[in-house]
Write a protein that holds these residues in place. Structure first.
Motif, mmCIF file in Angstrom:
data_model
loop_
_atom_site.group_PDB
_atom_site.id
_atom_site.type_symbol
_atom_site.label_atom_id
_atom_site.label_comp_id
_atom_site.label_asym_id
_atom_site.label_seq_id
_atom_site.Cartn_x
_atom_site.Cartn_y
_atom_site.Cartn_z
ATOM 1 N N HIS A 76 0.787 -1.237 0.000
ATOM 2 C CA HIS A 76 0.000 0.000 0.000
ATOM 3 C C HIS A 76 0.815 1.281 0.000
ATOM 4 O O HIS A 76 0.287 2.334 -0.303
ATOM 5 C CB HIS A 76 -0.970 0.004 1.181
ATOM 6 N N HIS A 77 2.081 1.213 0.390
ATOM 7 C CA HIS A 77 2.865 2.440 0.483
ATOM 8 C C HIS A 77 4.195 2.323 -0.230
ATOM 9 O O HIS A 77 4.893 1.327 -0.081
ATOM 10 C CB HIS A 77 3.139 2.789 1.952
ATOM 11 N N GLU A 78 4.495 3.364 -0.938
ATOM 12 C CA GLU A 78 5.819 3.460 -1.557
ATOM 13 C C GLU A 78 6.851 3.593 -0.439
ATOM 14 O O GLU A 78 6.633 4.310 0.536
ATOM 15 C CB GLU A 78 5.842 4.704 -2.458
ATOM 16 N N GLN A 79 7.963 2.884 -0.569
ATOM 17 C CA GLN A 79 8.958 2.930 0.496
ATOM 18 C C GLN A 79 10.097 3.889 0.155
ATOM 19 O O GLN A 79 10.395 4.110 -1.010
ATOM 20 C CB GLN A 79 9.571 1.551 0.683
ATOM 21 N N SER A 80 10.760 4.386 1.198
ATOM 22 C CA SER A 80 11.956 5.190 0.971
ATOM 23 C C SER A 80 13.134 4.238 0.751
ATOM 24 O O SER A 80 13.032 3.033 0.992
ATOM 25 C CB SER A 80 12.232 6.080 2.178
ATOM 26 N N TYR A 81 14.235 4.810 0.326
ATOM 27 C CA TYR A 81 15.429 3.992 0.078
ATOM 28 C C TYR A 81 15.874 3.273 1.354
ATOM 29 O O TYR A 81 16.174 2.079 1.354
ATOM 30 C CB TYR A 81 16.543 4.903 -0.449
ATOM 31 N N LYS A 82 15.870 4.019 2.468
ATOM 32 C CA LYS A 82 16.264 3.453 3.774
ATOM 33 C C LYS A 82 15.343 2.302 4.169
ATOM 34 O O LYS A 82 15.797 1.277 4.686
ATOM 35 C CB LYS A 82 16.213 4.549 4.843
ATOM 36 N N GLN A 83 14.046 2.505 3.951
ATOM 37 C CA GLN A 83 13.095 1.450 4.314
ATOM 38 C C GLN A 83 13.333 0.194 3.482
ATOM 39 O O GLN A 83 13.240 -0.927 3.979
ATOM 40 C CB GLN A 83 11.663 1.945 4.108
ATOM 41 N N ARG A 84 13.658 0.406 2.215
ATOM 42 C CA ARG A 84 13.915 -0.754 1.349
ATOM 43 C C ARG A 84 15.104 -1.547 1.863
ATOM 44 O O ARG A 84 15.107 -2.777 1.825
ATOM 45 C CB ARG A 84 14.192 -0.301 -0.085
ATOM 46 N N SER A 105 11.941 2.972 -27.743
ATOM 47 C CA SER A 105 12.324 3.229 -26.352
ATOM 48 C C SER A 105 11.657 4.497 -25.826
ATOM 49 O O SER A 105 11.533 4.692 -24.626
ATOM 50 C CB SER A 105 13.837 3.353 -26.241
ATOM 51 N N SER A 106 11.183 5.360 -26.756
ATOM 52 C CA SER A 106 10.554 6.599 -26.291
ATOM 53 C C SER A 106 9.273 6.315 -25.517
ATOM 54 O O SER A 106 8.849 7.087 -24.679
ATOM 55 C CB SER A 106 10.260 7.521 -27.471
ATOM 56 N N THR A 107 8.665 5.133 -25.795
ATOM 57 C CA THR A 107 7.458 4.758 -25.068
ATOM 58 C C THR A 107 7.730 4.727 -23.572
ATOM 59 O O THR A 107 6.942 5.211 -22.771
ATOM 60 C CB THR A 107 6.969 3.366 -25.526
ATOM 61 N N SER A 108 8.877 4.146 -23.192
ATOM 62 C CA SER A 108 9.162 4.053 -21.761
ATOM 63 C C SER A 108 9.829 5.320 -21.225
ATOM 64 O O SER A 108 9.638 5.674 -20.067
ATOM 65 C CB SER A 108 10.011 2.821 -21.466
ATOM 66 N N ILE A 109 10.594 6.009 -22.070
ATOM 67 C CA ILE A 109 11.262 7.220 -21.604
ATOM 68 C C ILE A 109 10.232 8.270 -21.179
ATOM 69 O O ILE A 109 10.391 8.952 -20.175
ATOM 70 C CB ILE A 109 12.187 7.798 -22.715
ATOM 71 N N SER A 110 9.155 8.372 -21.971
ATOM 72 C CA SER A 110 8.199 9.448 -21.709
ATOM 73 C C SER A 110 7.194 9.091 -20.619
ATOM 74 O O SER A 110 6.319 9.879 -20.309
ATOM 75 C CB SER A 110 7.463 9.797 -23.001
ATOM 76 N N ARG A 111 7.322 7.903 -20.034
ATOM 77 C CA ARG A 111 6.336 7.506 -19.025
ATOM 78 C C ARG A 111 6.503 8.316 -17.745
ATOM 79 O O ARG A 111 7.590 8.392 -17.201
ATOM 80 C CB ARG A 111 6.444 6.017 -18.732
ATOM 81 N N SER A 112 5.430 8.929 -17.280
ATOM 82 C CA SER A 112 5.519 9.763 -16.082
ATOM 83 C C SER A 112 5.381 8.901 -14.830
ATOM 84 O O SER A 112 4.937 7.760 -14.891
ATOM 85 C CB SER A 112 4.416 10.804 -16.101
ATOM 86 N N ARG A 113 5.735 9.511 -13.720
ATOM 87 C CA ARG A 113 5.623 8.804 -12.441
ATOM 88 C C ARG A 113 4.165 8.459 -12.140
ATOM 89 O O ARG A 113 3.860 7.380 -11.654
ATOM 90 C CB ARG A 113 6.215 9.689 -11.346
ATOM 91 N N CYS A 114 3.259 9.398 -12.468
ATOM 92 C CA CYS A 114 1.828 9.154 -12.236
ATOM 93 C C CYS A 114 1.351 7.971 -13.040
ATOM 94 O O CYS A 114 0.571 7.145 -12.570
ATOM 95 C CB CYS A 114 1.006 10.365 -12.662
ATOM 96 N N SER A 115 1.865 7.891 -14.268
ATOM 97 C CA SER A 115 1.454 6.801 -15.134
ATOM 98 C C SER A 115 1.901 5.466 -14.538
ATOM 99 O O SER A 115 1.137 4.495 -14.519
ATOM 100 C CB SER A 115 2.053 7.036 -16.514
ATOM 101 N N THR A 116 3.121 5.422 -14.003
ATOM 102 C CA THR A 116 3.610 4.195 -13.370
ATOM 103 C C THR A 116 2.711 3.825 -12.191
ATOM 104 O O THR A 116 2.350 2.661 -12.013
ATOM 105 C CB THR A 116 5.051 4.394 -12.871
ATOM 106 N N LYS A 117 2.339 4.827 -11.407
ATOM 107 C CA LYS A 117 1.469 4.573 -10.247
ATOM 108 C C LYS A 117 0.137 3.981 -10.681
ATOM 109 O O LYS A 117 -0.359 3.036 -10.091
ATOM 110 C CB LYS A 117 1.213 5.880 -9.487
ATOM 111 N N ARG A 118 -0.422 4.582 -11.732
ATOM 112 C CA ARG A 118 -1.715 4.079 -12.227
ATOM 113 C C ARG A 118 -1.588 2.637 -12.708
ATOM 114 O O ARG A 118 -2.447 1.806 -12.432
ATOM 115 C CB ARG A 118 -2.193 4.948 -13.392
#
Lengths: 222, 347
Positions: free
Chosen positions: B61-69, B316-329
């Motif tokens: 449910h939650h994105e983790q920080s680097y330290k948490q990982r 490769s532009s398909t993945s380069i242009s992917r936004s963070r919001c898009s990944t979340k969705r």
């Protein structure tokens, strides 16, 4: 965008050779005009596209399938031979072992492509690293002559003869097409006619050229 | 009149106290949502894990920080057991270092003795390690570590042995663990418990994944499925998804490395747990693939030719242009699919 869609033919080519001989770099140099040293290892297959002119006014869209060199992915890459009209056999001029493996790549391609005709081009890469060369130009030439296929040496880094390599194989395929030794066939994607567009004077169907006598003997398949 | 006054003050008192209560509840609620910045809910004072399920839920449910990982990935990859205390972990780390160095020295000696098998293996691995995630400065600097781990793994695991693509799965682990010997054991665990069969020479497992993907994709979104498959009458149908399925979509997100870490940890949470059956280990990855396609649904549906489709899949532009919001969705949708699939399964 408009340019992208106006072409007379589409040729589907497959690029094969050992791992790290520079298949992806060659394609990137040709399609994007940039040299990428050490691109990510290709897993499965990759795809590129570019349009070339095989003779004034005749545009051909090259569909280029880049394959993984490692043996493990052979079963995937094999699926791509059948629909290819041309095969670029790549070896690294600074790596003799990669040259010795060209025979097996050639044999595999021939076995998979049958019964269709196809054109082969032997390509030596990395000639900018002349001091590290292990395969001489003569050796490459002799191999190509023996198997009756064309040959060229390139450098993706200095984009030397990259353009020429692709134009060379595209012209050879085009010539065979006009001579009637290769046909556009349904159910086979090696050669397709383009969407008839801008140059309508070129849109004469190529199939009528079937009666022309072949200029040369001994083509490539089997 | 008097009575009325009393009741009014009572009333006001009641309102004040109840609003205080409500405020307290809101604060508690907020705390339970945000307040786990300190990982006190996950770990006991001695460093042992309170509950595996709680960890799994938290990561889901939650994105983790680097330290948490750094704290949670050893559990995710099954190299720490929940009961291990901080002290136990230190002992484990020391033993891991000793064992790993021993394994590493053995092949290093073979290489220096000029054993041809080891030299050619080293050559192949070095070539690939050099070009894995090289857009990240971290990996350009730590090629040696990647090479050592990959070499040690390949020497001691002749089945499946080294395969291209394996180094792709190693970089995220080294990036989080930082320590060479711990990364080695985490990688071995990932491979042995979950991934190595995908790299088998016989290709049975990966083909099974492809087959299963096709079935599920078709049942979830027939319109999109037919757009991709019916335009394409050859044997190479949906082979574009081969790399996605083999490398858990890692390359499809690798232009933002934090996205890669998130994608992988969600896949591991849902695929590596001991309760997941062998046949269902590929499910979450399959849902990520389908969700990725649905994210670009309109674009795919607007492709009028097979070439347009190829250009979409392999550019490769398909993945380069992917936004963070898009990944979340994409990930949220994959989780929803997975949840509804498994709940139907239970019924």
């Amino acid at each position: 965008m408009d340019n992208m869609y106006s072409y007379d033919y589409q040729f589907r080519l497959i690029v094969v050779g050992d791992s790290t001989v520079g298949k992806s770099s060659l394609l990137r140099s040709f399609c994007d005009g940039v040299f990428s040293q050490d691109p990510d290892p290709t897993v499965g297959v990759d795809f590129n596209v570019r349009i070339v002119e095989v003779k004034p006014g005749v545009k051909v869209k090259l569909q280029l399938w880049d394959t993984a060199g490692q043996e493990r992915f052979r079963s995937i890459t094999r699926a791509y031979y059948r629909n290819s009209v041309g095969v670029l056999l790549i070896y690294d001029t600074t790596n003799y072992v990669s040259f010795t493996h060209v025979t097996s790549w050639l044999n595999e391609a021939r076995a998979q492509i049958q019964p269709y005709h196809s054109v082969f081009l032997l390509v030596g890469t990395k000639i900018d690293r002349e001091s590290e060369r292990q395969v001489t130009t003569e050796e490459g030439k002799a191999f190509a002559d023996f198997h009756n296929i064309s040959f060229i040496e390139t450098s993706s880094k200095s984009s030397l003869y990259v353009q020429e390599a692709f134009t060379m194989i595209a012209r050879e395929i085009y010539d065979m097409l006009t001579e009637g030794r290769i046909h556009v066939q349904s159910g086979w994607d090696g050669v397709k006619t383009g969407p008839k567009s801008a140059n309508s004077n070129q849109s004469q169907p190529i199939e009528i050229a079937q009666n022309v006598q072949p200029r040369r003997n001994g083509c490539c398949s089997s | 009149m008097h009575v009325e006054l009393v009741s009014q003050s009572e009333h006001q008192h009641y309102i004040r106290s109840s609003s205080r209560q409500i405020w307290q509840r809101v604060k508690n609620l907020l705390k339970s949502c945000i307040g786990h910045r300190s990982d006190q809910h996950l770990f006991r004072h001695d460093g042992s894990l309170v509950d595996r399920d709680r960890l799994r839920k938290k990561i889901s449910h939650h994105e983790q920080s680097y330290k948490q990982r750094q704290k949670t990935w050893p559990y995710l990859l099954n190299i720490y057991s929940p009961t291990m205390t901080d002290n136990d972990k230190k002992i484990y780390q020391n033993q891991a270092r000793i064992r790993y160095n021993k394994l590493k020295r053995a092949w290093q000696e073979r290489v220096s003795r000029g054993d041809q098998f080891y030299i050619s293996l080293a050559d192949r691995i070095l070539k690939d390690v050099r070009r894995t995630d090289r857009h990240m400065k971290f990996f350009r600097k730590n090629q040696r570590i990647l090479f050592n781990i990959m070499m040690t793994y390949s020497v001691y695991h002749p089945h499946p042995g080294y395969s291209q693509g394996m180094s792709d799965m190693l970089t995220p682990i080294v990036y989080v663990f930082l320590d060479e010997s711990m990364s080695y054991f985490a990688y071995c665990s990932l491979m042995t418990r979950y991934m190595s069969s995908l790299f088998d020479r016989n290709q049975i497992e990966i083909n099974h994944r492809l087959y299963r993907f096709d079935l599920i994709f078709r049942s979830i979104d027939y319109e999109l499925w037919s757009q991709i498959n019916l335009n394409n009458d050859q044997d190479d149908n949906s082979l574009f998804v081969y790399r996605w399925l083999l490398l858990d979509c890692k390359r499809e997100f690798h232009h933002r490395f934090s996205d890669v870490l998130r994608v992988l940890e969600l896949i591991w949470v849902n695929s590596m747990s001991l309760t997941v059956t062998e046949t269902d280990r590929s499910l979450f990855t399959i849902f990520v693939c389908i969700s990725l396609l649905e994210e670009d649904r309109n674009r795919i549906l607007s492709c009028s030719t097979e070439d347009d489709l190829h250009e979409y899949f392999y550019s490769s532009s398909t993945s380069i242009s992917r936004s963070r919001c898009s990944t979340k969705r994409i990930l949220q949708r994959a989780q929803n699919y997975h949840a509804s699939y498994t709940s139907v399964d239970k019924k």
